[in-house]
Scaffold this active site. Structure first.
Site, short mmCIF file in Angstrom:
data_model
loop_
_atom_site.label_atom_id
_atom_site.label_comp_id
_atom_site.label_asym_id
_atom_site.label_seq_id
_atom_site.Cartn_x
_atom_site.Cartn_y
_atom_site.Cartn_z
N HIS A 1 -7.41 -4.36 9.92
CA HIS A 1 -7.22 -4.08 8.46
C HIS A 1 -5.87 -5.05 8.30
O HIS A 1 -5.14 -5.47 8.99
CB HIS A 1 -7.02 -2.77 8.36
CG HIS A 1 -5.91 -1.91 8.86
ND1 HIS A 1 -5.71 -0.48 8.84
CD2 HIS A 1 -4.62 -2.32 9.10
CE1 HIS A 1 -4.84 -0.33 9.30
NE2 HIS A 1 -4.09 -1.09 9.22
N ASP B 1 0.98 -1.25 0.01
CA ASP B 1 0.19 0.14 -0.08
C ASP B 1 0.86 1.13 0.03
O ASP B 1 2.23 1.15 -0.06
CB ASP B 1 -0.94 -0.01 1.00
CG ASP B 1 -0.21 -0.36 2.36
OD1 ASP B 1 0.86 -0.13 2.56
OD2 ASP B 1 -1.22 -0.98 3.48
N ASN C 1 -7.54 -2.39 14.11
CA ASN C 1 -9.03 -2.65 13.73
C ASN C 1 -9.11 -3.86 13.02
O ASN C 1 -10.19 -4.49 12.30
CB ASN C 1 -9.61 -1.44 13.19
CG ASN C 1 -8.98 -0.96 11.72
OD1 ASN C 1 -8.12 -1.74 11.34
ND2 ASN C 1 -9.08 -0.06 11.17
N GLU D 1 -9.72 -1.53 5.14
CA GLU D 1 -10.43 -1.25 6.48
C GLU D 1 -11.76 -1.86 6.70
O GLU D 1 -12.22 -2.55 5.85
CB GLU D 1 -10.80 0.14 6.57
CG GLU D 1 -9.69 1.14 6.26
CD GLU D 1 -8.59 1.41 7.65
OE1 GLU D 1 -8.41 0.41 8.25
OE2 GLU D 1 -8.11 2.53 7.97
#
Ligand code: PGA
Length: 217
Positions: free
Chosen positions: A114, A44, A112, A119
């Site tokens: 991810h 990413d 979280n 996400e």
């Protein structure tokens, strides 16, 4: 790399792999390992940061790994933070496919759940795409920027399909901050609210955890 010098490696940024990258650099300097024939694809990049920005993931990879090993710079790939559409982003998947697909994908995990910048969401997204970062990720990454306002709001990320296509996956997690995400990924429903949970359906995946990250298992 010793088994397959021309391997295609999927690489990750973040604080988690820093120890691994330092160790790989050490092994390479000691002549025990060579990146000379491999190809790398990172997961990413922030939208809007170019590779010279000190918080871009291209910059991170150059400083923490690529400049310290014998990899050919032209064989290293980081998604472009300049893409304007998902159609443009998907060209990165095509590049990976043309290189023969990823042999080993390294992953961290967000607080979280991810992976990459996929996400929590209502769906899994297959291909490389543009992502709106959640508030929790913006806050987690704020420590690297002068202020929260400076944290980019979007990123380009490999999709879940691109990640799941890797032949092997190695997820690293350390620290108690990751314990809940790890528990949800390992024991929770396979659900896009915890994107890492999909990894349980991959046939060759290892979660390598320290005691704190494994604390809720
Ligand atoms: P970290 O990030 O390694 O800095 O904790 C991991 C991630 O967000 O995927």
């Amino acid at each position: 790399l010793n088994e397959k010098p021309e391997a295609v490696l999927g690489l990750a940024t973040g604080s988690t792999p820093l120890g691994l990258y330092a160790e790989l650099a050490r092994l390479c300097a000691a002549g025990e390992l060579s990146f000379a024939k491999c190809t790398t694809f990172n997961l990413d990049e922030y939208i809007g940061l170019d590779g010279t920005h000190d918080q871009s993931y291209r910059y991170f990879m150059n400083k923490n790994l690529f400049e310290k090993v014998d990899v050919r710079m032209e064989a290293t790939h980081v998604p472009s933070g300049a893409v304007k559409s998902d159609e443009e982003a998907e060209q990165y998947d095509a590049q990976i496919k043309a290189a023969g697909g990823i042999d080993l994908q390294l992953l961290g995990i967000g607080n979280n759940g991810h992976i990459g910048f996929n996400e929590p969401a209502d769906t899994f997204v297959y291909g490389c795409h543009i992502v709106n970062l959640t508030q929790s990720t913006i806050q987690a990454n704020r420590r690297f920027f002068d202020s929260e306002d400076d944290v980019p709001r979007q990123a380009i990320s490999l999709g879940i399909g691109s990640i799941m296509n890797a032949r092997r996956i190695l997820l690293l997690a350390t620290g108690a901050d990751k314990a809940e995400a790890i528990r949800n990924a390992v024991y929770g429903d396979i659900n896009p609210r915890t994107q890492a949970s999909i990894l349980r359906t991959h046939s060759n995946v290892i979660f390598l955890l320290d005691k704190a990250a494994a604390g809720l298992l």
